[in-house]
Design an enzyme around this catalytic site. Structure first.
Site, PDB file in Angstrom:
ATOM      1  N   TYR A  66      13.736  20.996 -26.065  1.00 21.15           N
ATOM      2  CA  TYR A  66      13.590  19.793 -27.073  1.00 21.15           C
ATOM      3  C   TYR A  66      11.904  20.049 -27.549  1.00 21.15           C
ATOM      4  O   TYR A  66      11.603  19.603 -28.587  1.00 21.15           O
ATOM      5  CB  TYR A  66      13.858  18.715 -26.164  1.00 21.15           C
ATOM      6  CG  TYR A  66      13.531  17.340 -27.027  1.00 21.15           C
ATOM      7  CD1 TYR A  66      14.537  17.060 -28.102  1.00 21.15           C
ATOM      8  CD2 TYR A  66      12.630  16.596 -26.880  1.00 21.15           C
ATOM      9  CE1 TYR A  66      14.378  15.618 -28.712  1.00 21.15           C
ATOM     10  CE2 TYR A  66      12.389  15.493 -27.526  1.00 21.15           C
ATOM     11  CZ  TYR A  66      13.189  15.144 -28.614  1.00 21.15           C
ATOM     12  OH  TYR A  66      13.086  13.745 -29.235  1.00 21.15           O
ATOM     13  N   ASP A 142       3.097  -0.622 -30.825  1.00 21.27           N
ATOM     14  CA  ASP A 142       4.146  -0.503 -31.720  1.00 21.27           C
ATOM     15  C   ASP A 142       4.070   0.597 -32.918  1.00 21.27           C
ATOM     16  O   ASP A 142       3.018   0.546 -33.515  1.00 21.27           O
ATOM     17  CB  ASP A 142       4.685  -1.819 -32.236  1.00 21.27           C
ATOM     18  CG  ASP A 142       6.060  -1.813 -33.121  1.00 21.27           C
ATOM     19  OD1 ASP A 142       5.711  -1.580 -34.331  1.00 21.27           O
ATOM     20  OD2 ASP A 142       6.951  -2.053 -32.486  1.00 21.27           O
ATOM     21  N   ASP A 160       9.331  11.175 -31.612  1.00 12.14           N
ATOM     22  CA  ASP A 160       9.960  11.300 -30.098  1.00 12.14           C
ATOM     23  C   ASP A 160      10.527  10.248 -29.628  1.00 12.14           C
ATOM     24  O   ASP A 160       9.858   9.355 -28.877  1.00 12.14           O
ATOM     25  CB  ASP A 160       9.034  12.278 -29.452  1.00 12.14           C
ATOM     26  CG  ASP A 160       9.660  12.500 -27.864  1.00 12.14           C
ATOM     27  OD1 ASP A 160      11.115  12.564 -28.136  1.00 12.14           O
ATOM     28  OD2 ASP A 160       9.054  12.738 -27.075  1.00 12.14           O
ATOM     29  N   ASP A 163      17.346   7.076 -27.962  1.00 11.43           N
ATOM     30  CA  ASP A 163      18.507   6.904 -28.944  1.00 11.43           C
ATOM     31  C   ASP A 163      18.482   5.482 -29.812  1.00 11.43           C
ATOM     32  O   ASP A 163      17.857   4.878 -29.449  1.00 11.43           O
ATOM     33  CB  ASP A 163      19.890   7.197 -28.199  1.00 11.43           C
ATOM     34  CG  ASP A 163      19.950   8.693 -27.810  1.00 11.43           C
ATOM     35  OD1 ASP A 163      20.113   9.554 -28.451  1.00 11.43           O
ATOM     36  OD2 ASP A 163      19.834   8.851 -26.595  1.00 11.43           O
TER      37      ASP A 163
END
Length: 286
Positions: A66, A142, A160, A163
């Site tokens: 990944y 953030d 990255d 979900d």
């Protein structure tokens, strides 16, 4: 947990009707941070595993597949990726790969949860070593707010994320892709974790459509990662350069260069084949 217990990854929201299980030797750490539940497990067959809100993020056994693909697919699609932004990636794996690219000079990373960073340094040092590079500057904060302050700064932006539930949900919306577009230099490229069409085709299609509203060229690349649902993960990749052809990397590596960078999954050949989709998926997404 004792050696007879299993960790079961179950999400009726993300992949209903299925479960992935790992036999656990011991729980190395668990806590509730300001943003999410964090677990670090020592498993029988996948080594050390990071779990956020009940969902596997990475395992010692297969994380490199990944990390390498989400990093090198966009980096090798850009002619000169000098300045890179990583949004998320608190385990350090993407940073570890991005700094390997010979043309990358400067890497900025913004991660919202400092506890993921600290725990990765303790329990996932083979990934968190990415934070040690002099090319890297890490900001805890953030990603949305960070990019709002930076217009036209980056050649490549890599997202990255976990979900699309919880703290990462906003990273799959049209507004996020618009914000990323503004933070790019002309002809910039973005790449984001893209789930899997095997279990959630509608979500993949919806997110790609969000991306297409902001970028003239959008692709979807694949990697095989056994510990992810269906054993396959995709990446949304998009370019502001309308002439970009993702199947044709602008930077290629010899076998010797691949070995020097200690890449175990990515090669120029893997790059080219990553964008060849099963017929049904290609018809649905394009």
């Amino acid at each position: 947990m004792n050696s007879s217990e299993w960790f079961n990854e179950i999400s009726d929201q993300l992949w209903p009707g299925q479960c992935f299980s790992l036999k656990v030797k011991r729980v190395l750490h668990e806590e509730r941070s300001a943003f999410q539940d964090i677990k670090v497990l020592d498993t029988v067959s996948y080594g050390t595993v990071l779990v956020l809100d009940g969902i596997i993020q990475c395992t010692e056994r297969d994380e490199f597949a990944y990390q390498e693909m989400i990093a090198f697919l966009p980096l090798c699609s850009h002619p000169n990726p000098k300045k890179v932004l990583i949004v998320g990636g608190g385990d350090g794996g993407v940073a570890r790969e991005v700094v390997k690219h010979p043309l990358v000079e400067e890497v900025h990373q913004v991660e919202i949860d400092d506890r993921v960073v600290e725990l990765s340094k303790k329990y996932l040092p083979f990934m968190a070593c990415g934070f040690d590079s002099p090319k890297l500057k890490l900001t805890i904060g953030d990603g949305f707010e960070y990019m709002k302050q930076r217009e036209g700064e980056f050649d490549v932006i890599i997202t990255d994320s976990s979900d699309p539930i919880g703290p990462a949900e906003s990273l799959f919306q049209e507004s996020y892709f618009g914000l990323a577009k503004r933070a790019l230099k002309p002809n910039g490229i973005i790449c984001s974790q893209g789930g899997t069409f095997w279990v959630n085709m509608n979500h993949v299609k919806e997110t790609m459509d969000h991306c297409k509203k902001n970028f003239p060229v959008v692709g979807y690349g694949l990697a095989s990662v056994p510990s992810y649902p269906s054993g396959q993960i995709g990446f949304f990749i998009a370019s502001l350069n309308k002439h970009t052809i993702f199947k044709n990397p602008t930077k290629t590596f010899s076998d010797e260069e691949v070995d020097q960078m200690k890449l175990r999954y990515y090669t120029t050949e893997m790059h080219r084949t990553a964008f060849t989709l099963p017929r049904y998926a290609a018809k649905h997404l394009y």
